[in-house]
Design a protein around this motif. Structure first.
Motif, mmCIF file in Angstrom:
data_model
loop_
_atom_site.group_PDB
_atom_site.id
_atom_site.type_symbol
_atom_site.label_atom_id
_atom_site.label_comp_id
_atom_site.label_asym_id
_atom_site.label_seq_id
_atom_site.Cartn_x
_atom_site.Cartn_y
_atom_site.Cartn_z
ATOM 1 N N LYS A 87 0.818 -1.212 0.000
ATOM 2 C CA LYS A 87 0.000 0.000 0.000
ATOM 3 C C LYS A 87 0.852 1.261 0.000
ATOM 4 C CE LYS A 87 -3.768 -2.223 2.564
ATOM 5 N NZ LYS A 87 -4.626 -2.158 3.785
ATOM 6 N N CYS A 88 2.149 1.120 -0.198
ATOM 7 C CA CYS A 88 3.074 2.243 -0.073
ATOM 8 C C CYS A 88 3.730 2.574 -1.412
ATOM 9 C CB CYS A 88 4.159 1.938 0.957
ATOM 10 S SG CYS A 88 3.519 1.660 2.629
ATOM 11 N N LYS A 89 4.186 3.828 -1.489
ATOM 12 C CA LYS A 89 4.951 4.286 -2.637
ATOM 13 C C LYS A 89 6.439 4.424 -2.308
ATOM 14 C CE LYS A 89 1.148 6.877 -4.740
ATOM 15 N NZ LYS A 89 0.670 8.210 -5.199
ATOM 16 N N ALA A 90 6.751 4.569 -1.013
ATOM 17 C CA ALA A 90 8.152 4.746 -0.629
ATOM 18 C C ALA A 90 8.376 4.122 0.747
ATOM 19 C CB ALA A 90 8.536 6.221 -0.611
ATOM 20 N N ILE A 91 9.594 3.599 0.947
ATOM 21 C CA ILE A 91 10.005 3.003 2.217
ATOM 22 C C ILE A 91 11.232 3.780 2.707
ATOM 23 C CG2 ILE A 91 10.600 0.876 3.411
ATOM 24 C CD1 ILE A 91 7.893 0.805 1.941
ATOM 25 N N TYR A 92 11.235 4.152 3.986
ATOM 26 C CA TYR A 92 12.334 4.925 4.557
ATOM 27 C C TYR A 92 13.113 4.061 5.553
ATOM 28 C CZ TYR A 92 10.249 8.996 2.385
ATOM 29 O OH TYR A 92 9.757 9.892 1.468
ATOM 30 N N VAL A 93 14.446 4.049 5.385
ATOM 31 C CA VAL A 93 15.306 3.154 6.168
ATOM 32 C C VAL A 93 16.447 3.977 6.766
ATOM 33 C CG1 VAL A 93 16.779 1.115 6.091
ATOM 34 C CG2 VAL A 93 14.757 1.240 4.624
ATOM 35 N N PRO A 94 16.711 3.857 8.087
ATOM 36 C CA PRO A 94 17.902 4.501 8.679
ATOM 37 C C PRO A 94 19.127 3.625 8.414
ATOM 38 C CG PRO A 94 16.617 3.414 10.376
ATOM 39 C CD PRO A 94 15.862 3.206 9.095
ATOM 40 N N LEU A 95 20.123 4.178 7.750
ATOM 41 C CA LEU A 95 21.295 3.399 7.344
ATOM 42 C C LEU A 95 22.533 3.918 8.075
ATOM 43 C CD1 LEU A 95 22.555 1.231 5.575
ATOM 44 C CD2 LEU A 95 22.738 2.917 3.738
ATOM 45 N N ASN A 96 23.221 3.012 8.763
ATOM 46 C CA ASN A 96 24.437 3.347 9.509
ATOM 47 C C ASN A 96 25.655 2.958 8.670
ATOM 48 O OD1 ASN A 96 26.551 3.565 11.361
ATOM 49 N ND2 ASN A 96 25.235 2.997 13.075
ATOM 50 N N ILE A 97 26.534 3.953 8.402
ATOM 51 C CA ILE A 97 27.714 3.732 7.575
ATOM 52 C C ILE A 97 28.922 3.517 8.494
ATOM 53 C CG2 ILE A 97 29.157 4.633 5.722
ATOM 54 C CD1 ILE A 97 26.279 4.171 4.886
ATOM 55 N N ASN A 98 29.373 2.259 8.637
ATOM 56 C CA ASN A 98 30.580 1.903 9.392
ATOM 57 C C ASN A 98 30.515 2.348 10.848
ATOM 58 O OD1 ASN A 98 31.814 0.738 7.116
ATOM 59 N ND2 ASN A 98 32.647 2.713 6.464
ATOM 60 N N GLY A 99 29.315 2.509 11.406
ATOM 61 C CA GLY A 99 29.194 2.933 12.793
ATOM 62 C C GLY A 99 29.662 4.350 13.037
ATOM 63 N N LYS A 100 29.813 5.155 11.970
ATOM 64 C CA LYS A 100 30.337 6.521 12.108
ATOM 65 C C LYS A 100 29.421 7.580 11.516
ATOM 66 C CE LYS A 100 35.169 4.975 11.806
ATOM 67 N NZ LYS A 100 36.449 5.118 11.075
ATOM 68 N N HIS A 101 28.469 7.175 10.723
ATOM 69 C CA HIS A 101 27.685 8.178 9.998
ATOM 70 C C HIS A 101 26.293 7.617 9.706
ATOM 71 C CE1 HIS A 101 26.821 11.645 7.614
ATOM 72 N NE2 HIS A 101 26.801 10.997 6.456
ATOM 73 N N TRP A 102 25.257 8.458 9.906
ATOM 74 C CA TRP A 102 23.874 8.095 9.596
ATOM 75 C C TRP A 102 23.425 8.780 8.311
ATOM 76 C CZ3 TRP A 102 21.245 4.351 11.948
ATOM 77 C CH2 TRP A 102 21.532 4.015 13.271
ATOM 78 N N VAL A 103 22.722 8.034 7.455
ATOM 79 C CA VAL A 103 22.055 8.598 6.272
ATOM 80 C C VAL A 103 20.657 7.994 6.180
ATOM 81 C CG1 VAL A 103 24.189 8.986 4.986
ATOM 82 C CG2 VAL A 103 22.955 6.829 4.707
ATOM 83 N N ALA A 104 19.780 8.717 5.500
ATOM 84 C CA ALA A 104 18.425 8.213 5.263
ATOM 85 C C ALA A 104 18.361 7.589 3.872
ATOM 86 C CB ALA A 104 17.401 9.344 5.382
#
Length: 841
Positions: free
Chosen positions: A705-722
């Motif tokens: 029922k969705c058009k987009a899924i949002y995921v919190p992504l951790n890069i090497n335990g040093k940086h967060w991106v969406a």
């Protein structure tokens, strides 16, 4: 350079371009517009219209450009054309059928009025006027129609011939066919290109310039082939190829004014009048039956066709149909239906004197806020007294009622939405002596408004109304006319004796008017014509809706207190509208409560959160600017975001899903197993499929029922991106607040597992068969550099990531709502909301 020549403007702000006339224009002599028809004997002039416009060009552009290039094209001044209904893109050389209704356009051109105006056109349809001007053109096309500026010497020096030299072999003359070949060769290297050109393209590709060049050439291709649609044998302007190399200048240029000038000159060409006179001058016996005259329209005649759908709803229902919803510009609301209708079919359709003609299109409140409506040029045109009075009359909310020019005051089309009825149950009279001064109700005043509102309801309700249904509506309108005549006659007979204190037998019986003269109303008879409209509209809507759906419509019986004539209407309770404020003012008292609990040594040491027990250190880290946010912070705040979305369903989008950090960890683990075992032996973890079904996560939502899924992504335990998983375009978007930390190769190592695993998970869920081949190959990803504010300090990436998910899911701008200046504010707001256990808009 013709494009740089400005047109004279006027300081007047009136709709009619002359000095503002009096508020109430004189109607004397207004009917002279009826005698201004240019073509008298219209039926003896059949003709065939050809156009140079190829809407299939837009379909070709959408097919050849990739996602990144389409996104850049969408953000240009022509980007909204990508949202046209697919039926429009089938016309032209690359399409299967033409979507231009030539005979409809010819039908209207034969009904053009003779005026002194040089910048707009007026038409007579069943004796009622309709205007096509720069304002209507902007409302339909969505192009900017401000004054054409002069190109300064400094700007001219900035314009270069790089695109011409690189992709068109430096030719001094480029025809439209050369433009087509040049555009297509950019996607098939070697076709029509020499070794020198190949080397130049490779250099451009190394600089990352070729993808942007494809979009630039596509913009000129669309401008020349669709909007200007000039003769293919003529050379295209070097000015366009040079200007498009500076996208900011190209997007700011008022192309709407340029296109309107060419379209208007083509529609108002004297060639049509000359052929008409030449044909009528021939004796009847010398005219060959079945032979039609032929003439060609240049510019953007599709805008004139869609304007006809808007201004004359009868023609819209005959040749097209409305799409669901309401979008701007207005062309986006129409789908092709029967654009091959002949002139004989249109002329022989069920026209009558009650046909609705919106003489001037008035923008709605939402439409007036669109960028292209803010800077429409006010043209300094030739004065025409009759047209000036007519424009002012129509601008004051009047509509032309019949072919004699009679006018009546009705509500204008401000909101452009299905009307709602507000029937008056009781009439209150302050003084008995004023009762006799009420104007007599007129059938002519009620019926046109009833028909206008009925047809508006049919259009806006989004049903698929076929042409054959309109004959039933016309028949039903005639029946309503007869009923209204009978009701009005009954009111006239009952009006005088009842209002003079005598008794009246009309309705429920004789009642003394002196006894309850302030509140009494004769049952089953209303005096004001608006009430007739509301009552008849309600009955008619029920019948027409039943016919459309094929089901019997059940009507709810009104409550007894609402049926009695002696009860005043109770005011409706207003609902408190909830609005989301990304940076609303904080409640300092709530923040002080949080700080007091953190600093105190008393119990409790922890509080219960949505996902786990939260300690005081949890809040200290959350409040301190520059501190790292852990998985616990991320999961708790995203849980509250999902909880708020479920609570305020009308305010927050319901077609998105927000994952937690555990989903990322499980997907990464499955990807490693996929690489180790291979595609044939790999077995997908059932937990990932449960995420897709909305079962694994607290307040989860099914992806189907969705058009987009949002995921919190951790890069090497040093940086967060969406990470945004776009289920519509089958691609991934990375929202990064510090692109310096991770180059494209490293980012690809972390996003790549999602590109591989997401199609496998969707295929296993067995709910996404409509994606077809997209489930058999890895998806692409991109990281827009200009979408997010770039942080100047480290440690706040977690707050950026959380806020990016909130804002992007709602379609709000990221940079102005999340940056280093307000990072501390968002930390404090999150702390208050987590402490309270709920998020408020």
């Amino acid at each position: 350079m013709a494009a740089s020549k400005p047109r004279p403007t006027s300081s007047s702000t009136s709709e009619g371009v002359e000095n503002t006339p009096p508020a109430t224009p004189p109607l004397t002599g207004l009917t002279t517009y009826v005698d201004r028809a240019i073509f008298v004997d219209k039926d003896k002039f059949p003709a065939k219209i050809t156009v140079k416009q190829h809407m299939g060009i837009l379909a070709e552009i959408k097919e050849k450009l990739d996602d990144w290039e389409l996104d850049l094209f969408r953000r240009s001044c022509f980007g909204h054309f990508l949202d046209l209904e697919p039926e429009w893109l089938k016309g032209g050389k690359t399409g299967k059928r033409n979507t231009f209704a030539g005979q409809l356009v010819h039908f209207l051109l034969l009904r053009r009025m003779r005026t002194s105006k040089k910048k707009d056109m007026w038409f007579l349809v069943e004796g009622k006027p309709a205007r096509f001007s720069l304002t209507e053109f902007a409302m339909v096309s969505g192009l900017h129609c401000s004054a054409i500026p002069k190109i300064s010497t400094e700007q001219s020096l900035r314009l270069k011939n790089r695109l011409r030299d690189l992709y068109f072999e430096g030719r001094s003359q480029i025809k439209q066919d050369d433009l087509v070949r040049g555009f297509r060769s950019m996607f098939n290297e070697g076709e029509g290109s020499g070794k020198k050109e190949k080397r130049k393209k490779k250099k451009a590709a190394k600089r990352g310039q070729e993808r942007e060049d494809r979009v630039k050439v596509a913009l000129v291709y669309f401008l020349e082939g669709v909007l200007l649609s000039a003769d293919a044998k003529k050379n295209i302007s070097d000015f366009y190829l040079s200007m498009v190399d500076d996208l900011a200048m190209f997007n700011a240029y008022p192309w709407g004014s340029e296109v309107y000038d060419l379209t208007f000159d083509s529609l108002s060409s004297k060639n049509l009048v000359a052929k008409y006179k030449e044909r009528l001058a021939k004796p009847q016996e010398k005219q060959v039956p079945g032979v039609k005259e032929t003439y060609t329209l240049l510019g953007f005649p599709f805008s004139f066709q869609v304007w006809a759908f808007e201004a004359i709803p009868f023609l819209g229902n005959l040749c097209a149909r409305r799409a669901e919803g309401m979008r701007f510009p207005r062309w986006l609301n129409w789908k092709c239906h029967d654009t091959t209708a002949t002139l004989e079919k249109i002329t022989a359709a069920s026209w009558d004197k009650r046909v609705v003609v919106l003489s001037i299109l008035h923008p709605s409140r939402d439409e007036r806020e669109m960028p292209y409506m803010a800077d429409i040029e006010v043209l300094n045109d030739v004065k025409d007294d009759v047209i000036t009075a007519l424009v002012t009359l129509l601008g004051n909310g009047a509509t032309i009622r019949d072919e004699n020019g009679a006018a009546e005051q009705v509500s204008r089309d401000q909101d452009w939405a299905p009307p709602t009825s507000t029937p008056e149950g009781v009439r209150h009279h302050k003084e008995p002596s004023t009762l006799g001064e009420e104007p007599q109700p007129t059938h002519e005043g009620a019926l046109p408004e009833l028909e206008l509102r009925l047809r508006s309801y049919i259009d806006e309700v989004g049903k698929r109304v076929e042409v054959r249904l309109m004959s039933h509506v016309d028949h039903h309108m005639a029946e309503m006319s007869r009923k209204i005549d009978a009701l009005l006659a009954e009111v006239r007979r009952a009006d005088a004796p009842a209002f003079n204190g005598e008794t009246s037998n009309a309705g429920a019986g004789a009642i003394n008017a002196e006894q309850d003269r302030d509140t009494y109303v004769t049952p089953n008879t209303e005096v004001h014509s608006g009430v007739f409209v509301d009552k008849m509209l309600g009955d008619t809507i029920v019948e027409v809706t039943s016919l459309i759906s094929g089901k019997k419509i059940r009507t709810r019986k009104r409550a007894a207190p609402l049926c009695t004539p002696f009860t005043c209407e109770r005011p409706k309770r207003k609902k408190n509208e909830v609005v989301y404020h990304p940076t609303r003012e904080l409640d300092e008292s709530r923040l002080s409560v949080v700080n007091q609990w953190i600093s105190s040594e008393s119990e409790p040491k922890t509080i219960r959160g949505g996902t786990s027990d939260l300690t005081k250190d949890f809040f200290r880290e959350l409040l301190k600017v520059g501190d790292w946010l852990s998985n616990e912070h991320v999961d708790e705040i995203l849980y509250l975001v999902r909880k708020r979305s479920d609570k305020y369903k009308d305010l927050f989008p319901q077609d998105v899903a927000i994952m937690n950090n555990l989903f990322c960890q499980q997907l990464m683990g499955n990807f490693l197993e996929f690489k180790r075992q291979g595609k044939k032996k790999f077995v997908l973890n059932a937990d990932l499929v449960d995420y897709v079904k909305g079962k694994k996560l607290q307040r989860g939502r099914p992806w189907s029922k969705c058009k987009a899924i949002y995921v919190p992504l951790n890069i090497n335990g040093k940086h967060w991106v969406a990470l945004v998983i776009d289920l519509v375009n089958c691609s991934l978007i990375v929202l990064d607040n510090d692109c310096r930390l991770t180059n494209s190769d490293d980012m690809g190592d972390h996003v790549g597992p999602f590109c591989v695993m997401i199609p496998l998970i969707l295929r296993k869920a067995n709910k996404f068969k409509h994606l077809g081949q997209q489930l058999t190959r890895p998806w692409s990803w991109r990281r827009p550099l200009d979408m997010c504010a770039q942080s100047r300090r480290s440690g706040d990436c977690g707050v950026y990531m959380l806020k990016h998910i909130e804002l992007h899911s709602m379609g709000l701008p990221l940079i102005e709502n999340m940056n280093d200046e307000n990072a501390e504010y968002h930390r404090r707001r999150y702390a208050i909301e987590v402490f309270d256990g709920s998020m408020e808009p």
